[in-house]
Design a protein around this motif. Structure first.
Motif, PDB file in Angstrom:
ATOM      1  N   GLU A 175       5.222 -46.705 -14.749  1.00 46.36           N
ATOM      2  CA  GLU A 175       3.895 -46.778 -14.158  1.00 46.36           C
ATOM      3  C   GLU A 175       3.973 -47.187 -12.690  1.00 46.36           C
ATOM      4  O   GLU A 175       3.242 -46.653 -11.847  1.00 46.36           O
ATOM      5  CB  GLU A 175       3.010 -47.772 -14.922  1.00 46.36           C
ATOM      6  CG  GLU A 175       2.652 -47.335 -16.331  1.00 46.36           C
ATOM      7  CD  GLU A 175       3.750 -47.639 -17.344  1.00 46.36           C
ATOM      8  OE1 GLU A 175       4.815 -48.182 -16.930  1.00 46.36           O
ATOM      9  OE2 GLU A 175       3.566 -47.336 -18.542  1.00 46.36           O
ATOM     10  N   TRP A 178       5.104 -44.202 -10.801  1.00 46.06           N
ATOM     11  CA  TRP A 178       4.079 -43.147 -10.782  1.00 46.06           C
ATOM     12  C   TRP A 178       2.999 -43.435  -9.744  1.00 46.06           C
ATOM     13  O   TRP A 178       2.667 -42.577  -8.916  1.00 46.06           O
ATOM     14  CB  TRP A 178       3.462 -43.027 -12.171  1.00 46.06           C
ATOM     15  CG  TRP A 178       2.392 -41.989 -12.266  1.00 46.06           C
ATOM     16  CD1 TRP A 178       1.048 -42.176 -12.202  1.00 46.06           C
ATOM     17  CD2 TRP A 178       2.568 -40.576 -12.433  1.00 46.06           C
ATOM     18  NE1 TRP A 178       0.379 -40.992 -12.326  1.00 46.06           N
ATOM     19  CE2 TRP A 178       1.294 -39.994 -12.474  1.00 46.06           C
ATOM     20  CE3 TRP A 178       3.684 -39.767 -12.576  1.00 46.06           C
ATOM     21  CZ2 TRP A 178       1.103 -38.635 -12.625  1.00 46.06           C
ATOM     22  CZ3 TRP A 178       3.493 -38.400 -12.727  1.00 46.06           C
ATOM     23  CH2 TRP A 178       2.213 -37.853 -12.750  1.00 46.06           C
ATOM     24  N   TYR A 179       2.459 -44.649  -9.772  1.00 47.54           N
ATOM     25  CA  TYR A 179       1.367 -44.975  -8.852  1.00 47.54           C
ATOM     26  C   TYR A 179       1.864 -45.135  -7.419  1.00 47.54           C
ATOM     27  O   TYR A 179       1.202 -44.704  -6.466  1.00 47.54           O
ATOM     28  CB  TYR A 179       0.648 -46.246  -9.310  1.00 47.54           C
ATOM     29  CG  TYR A 179      -0.123 -46.047 -10.597  1.00 47.54           C
ATOM     30  CD1 TYR A 179      -1.197 -45.156 -10.647  1.00 47.54           C
ATOM     31  CD2 TYR A 179       0.207 -46.722 -11.762  1.00 47.54           C
ATOM     32  CE1 TYR A 179      -1.907 -44.941 -11.820  1.00 47.54           C
ATOM     33  CE2 TYR A 179      -0.491 -46.524 -12.944  1.00 47.54           C
ATOM     34  CZ  TYR A 179      -1.549 -45.629 -12.968  1.00 47.54           C
ATOM     35  OH  TYR A 179      -2.240 -45.417 -14.130  1.00 47.54           O
ATOM     36  N   THR A 180       3.038 -45.746  -7.241  1.00 49.11           N
ATOM     37  CA  THR A 180       3.575 -45.932  -5.888  1.00 49.11           C
ATOM     38  C   THR A 180       3.903 -44.594  -5.243  1.00 49.11           C
ATOM     39  O   THR A 180       3.725 -44.423  -4.037  1.00 49.11           O
ATOM     40  CB  THR A 180       4.845 -46.819  -5.937  1.00 49.11           C
ATOM     41  OG1 THR A 180       4.542 -48.043  -6.593  1.00 49.11           O
ATOM     42  CG2 THR A 180       5.340 -47.122  -4.531  1.00 49.11           C
ATOM     43  N   HIS A 182       2.333 -41.958  -5.321  1.00 46.76           N
ATOM     44  CA  HIS A 182       1.147 -41.298  -4.774  1.00 46.76           C
ATOM     45  C   HIS A 182       0.784 -41.813  -3.392  1.00 46.76           C
ATOM     46  O   HIS A 182      -0.221 -41.371  -2.800  1.00 46.76           O
ATOM     47  CB  HIS A 182      -0.031 -41.444  -5.744  1.00 46.76           C
ATOM     48  CG  HIS A 182       0.048 -40.478  -6.892  1.00 46.76           C
ATOM     49  ND1 HIS A 182       0.923 -40.649  -7.939  1.00 46.76           N
ATOM     50  CD2 HIS A 182      -0.609 -39.313  -7.145  1.00 46.76           C
ATOM     51  CE1 HIS A 182       0.786 -39.638  -8.797  1.00 46.76           C
ATOM     52  NE2 HIS A 182      -0.124 -38.815  -8.334  1.00 46.76           N
ATOM     53  N   ASN A 303      -1.158 -35.993 -21.013  1.00 48.51           N
ATOM     54  CA  ASN A 303      -1.970 -37.137 -20.615  1.00 48.51           C
ATOM     55  C   ASN A 303      -2.841 -37.554 -21.782  1.00 48.51           C
ATOM     56  O   ASN A 303      -3.380 -36.709 -22.500  1.00 48.51           O
ATOM     57  CB  ASN A 303      -2.847 -36.779 -19.409  1.00 48.51           C
ATOM     58  CG  ASN A 303      -3.876 -37.857 -19.094  1.00 48.51           C
ATOM     59  OD1 ASN A 303      -5.041 -37.756 -19.478  1.00 48.51           O
ATOM     60  ND2 ASN A 303      -3.447 -38.903 -18.424  1.00 48.51           N
ATOM     61  N   SER A 308      -4.296 -43.941 -20.268  1.00 53.33           N
ATOM     62  CA  SER A 308      -4.333 -43.940 -18.807  1.00 53.33           C
ATOM     63  C   SER A 308      -4.916 -42.616 -18.332  1.00 53.33           C
ATOM     64  O   SER A 308      -4.500 -41.555 -18.781  1.00 53.33           O
ATOM     65  CB  SER A 308      -2.933 -44.132 -18.232  1.00 53.33           C
ATOM     66  OG  SER A 308      -2.944 -43.962 -16.831  1.00 53.33           O
ATOM     67  N   LEU A 310      -4.666 -41.385 -15.285  1.00 56.62           N
ATOM     68  CA  LEU A 310      -3.877 -40.755 -14.231  1.00 56.62           C
ATOM     69  C   LEU A 310      -2.447 -40.426 -14.631  1.00 56.62           C
ATOM     70  O   LEU A 310      -1.824 -39.561 -14.025  1.00 56.62           O
ATOM     71  CB  LEU A 310      -3.860 -41.661 -12.986  1.00 56.62           C
ATOM     72  CG  LEU A 310      -5.217 -41.947 -12.340  1.00 56.62           C
ATOM     73  CD1 LEU A 310      -5.040 -42.881 -11.150  1.00 56.62           C
ATOM     74  CD2 LEU A 310      -5.895 -40.656 -11.899  1.00 56.62           C
ATOM     75  N   GLU A 311      -1.895 -41.096 -15.614  1.00 57.96           N
ATOM     76  CA  GLU A 311      -0.482 -40.912 -15.948  1.00 57.96           C
ATOM     77  C   GLU A 311      -0.244 -39.639 -16.756  1.00 57.96           C
ATOM     78  O   GLU A 311      -0.872 -39.416 -17.783  1.00 57.96           O
ATOM     79  CB  GLU A 311       0.038 -42.113 -16.751  1.00 57.96           C
ATOM     80  CG  GLU A 311       0.315 -43.326 -15.900  1.00 57.96           C
ATOM     81  CD  GLU A 311       0.975 -44.423 -16.705  1.00 57.96           C
ATOM     82  OE1 GLU A 311       2.016 -44.154 -17.327  1.00 57.96           O
ATOM     83  OE2 GLU A 311       0.433 -45.542 -16.724  1.00 57.96           O
TER      84      GLU A 311
END
Length: 490
Positions: A175, A178-180, A182, A303, A308, A310-311
């Protein structure tokens, strides 16, 4: 590219006065900037999955060597990222030197050429040195100007993306990765506006025609009030136009269309027909989706909005194209998969699917002999292949080129079921680590004039071992056995 622009900014007459202040740091900064733009243009292309699938389809009639380059897309993506990190370091260090020299030239009072050029800011728009005050510090310029502030933001975003992409973080804290990752949106936004202020300047062409630096530079330090020479006229300077947007516009537009296509496909309804809980916390999902069409060895992104929004996580398809459903097997390997398995044991949540996307395993039917190597949950792509082979044999498919699937004979584990737990076939998947030299030697002896496709879905250490064996056991004679290594990569 680096050499060309380094020599250009280090020798071009237009930047004679700029070099008088900055020295060789100008060439280091500008050459690295051009290479940053070039690599920024490339970084998005290897992760445009629909583009790669399209290219894989259009290259189906091309040579194996050409097609297999598409399987290195993530390796190429990483190499470009490392190049960006290195070039960013060079660019940043060079500009720190530039700011320091700008500052020193502004504060100089000895009447030398850099000092004279730095005082031209007192005469309207003719300035060359962006630092116009003796009280200005390098830190002030770095954090208050558009190039300085965007440069800091770009560098921080890049550092976070690169460090969070390490194997350890991706495996254990997906996670976070994944978020970083972006932050690439911040990176590209900062890159586009980074150069619009035009702090680094050069002499204008019109000014060079009137007062060429090679003839007139010495007069700038020796002139007085009564100077009547043509060179007494001050040179004029202009900004280097911002060009980053020209390099990245096309790949950004392509990536935007890629994301729009992904969102559109993700909105299509997915029906979960069957949920099976296998031993060792492996969850099997059998699904249907209107218009879904797959090939062997392909993968999809899944997904679960209940977990989540976004994941999205990739999973290899374990069903065959001949079946009226598509399936995946999910092993508990992190927070997201743990929560998904727990959720499906209580209810059937809504699932969104994007794909399918092509992989190296699609080429398995291009070979007469195939060696399929799966480690752990890595056996899943070969479930699809083995099922498809079985269906093709049942229907006497004349287009099937493959005649033999090799298998390792050292059995480490069997499940107490009539069919294989993962593939569902009566022939059990064989577990364990074979003696690769013996296996390759046996295949080479049994098929002395064949082209053998070696397909792996497993860890990098095993990939290196298999790739080495492929080289060792391939004959130099083109008429004899050849081993081609293919690795699943997503």
């Amino acid at each position: 590219l680096f050499t060309y622009y380094f020599l250009f900014f280090d020798r071009d007459e237009q930047y004679f006065y700029t070099r008088a202040i900055l020295g060789s740091a100008l060439a280091w900064a500008r050459a690295s900037a051009k290479c940053l733009n070039f690599n920024s243009m490339l970084i998005l292309l290897p992760v445009c999955r629909n583009l790669l699938s399209f290219l894989r389809g259009t290259c189906s009639c091309c040579r194996r060597t050409l097609r297999r380059q598409l399987d290195h897309n993530l390796t190429f993506h990483k190499l470009v990222a490392y190049a960006l990190a290195l070039l960013t370091a060079v660019h940043t260090i060079a500009h720190l030197f530039n700011l320091e020299r700008y500052n020193q030239s502004q504060q100089a009072t000895d009447g030398n050429l850099p000092a004279v050029l730095s005082k031209m800011h007192l005469q309207d728009t003719k300035w060359l040195n962006p630092i116009h005050s003796n009280q200005t510090t390098v830190e002030y310029v770095a954090f208050t100007t558009i190039p300085g502030l965007t440069g800091v933001i770009i560098t921080l975003a890049l550092i976070l993306m690169v460090t969070s992409s390490t194997e350890f973080i991706r495996r254990n804290y997906f996670e976070l990765f994944w978020y970083t990752h972006h932050l690439f949106l911040v990176y590209f936004a900062g890159l586009v506006i980074h150069g619009i202020a035009g702090l680094v300047r050069g002499q204008t062409e019109q000014s060079m025609a009137e007062v060429h630096p090679y003839q007139c530079a010495e007069y700038l330090t020796k002139r007085d009030q009564n100077c009547t020479h043509d060179c007494c006229k001050d040179p004029e300077f202009g900004s280097i136009p911002a060009e980053s947007w020209k390099w990245v516009l096309a790949p950004i537009i392509l990536y935007v269309f890629e994301r729009i296509l992904r969102v559109w496909r993700a909105q299509q309804k997915v029906v979960v027909n069957k949920v099976v809980m296998h031993p060792a916390r492996v969850l099997e999902l059998q699904m249907q989706k209107k218009g879904f069409c797959m090939e062997v060895g392909q993968y999809i992104f899944v997904n679960c909005p209940a977990i989540s929004l976004l994941e999205w996580h990739p999973f290899t398809l374990t069903s065959a194209p001949e079946e009226d459903f598509f399936s995946i097997h999910i092993r508990a390997a992190g927070d997201w998969t743990e929560r998904l398995i727990d959720t499906f044991q209580l209810e059937t949540p809504r699932i969104e699917v994007d794909g399918p996307f092509g992989t190296a395993s699609e080429d398995v039917f291009q070979y007469e002999v195939a060696m399929l190597v799966g480690a752990g949950i890595g056996v899943t792509p070969f479930a699809s292949i083995l099922k498809s082979i079985w269906y093709k044999f049942q229907h006497s498919d004349q287009a099937l080129k493959i005649k033999k699937v090799s298998s390792a004979n050292n059995v480490a584990l069997h499940f107490d079921t009539a069919t294989d737990t993962v593939t569902g076939l009566r022939h059990k998947t064989i577990f364990g680590r074979p003696m690769w030299n013996m296996e390759f030697a046996a295949v080479a002896a049994a098929h002395p004039r064949s082209v053998v496709g070696v397909f792996l879905c497993g860890p990098e250490a095993l990939a290196k071992s298999l790739q080495k064996s492929c080289h060792q056991h391939s004959s130099l004679d083109p008429r004899k056995v050849k081993f081609y290594f293919n690795k699943e990569n997503f």
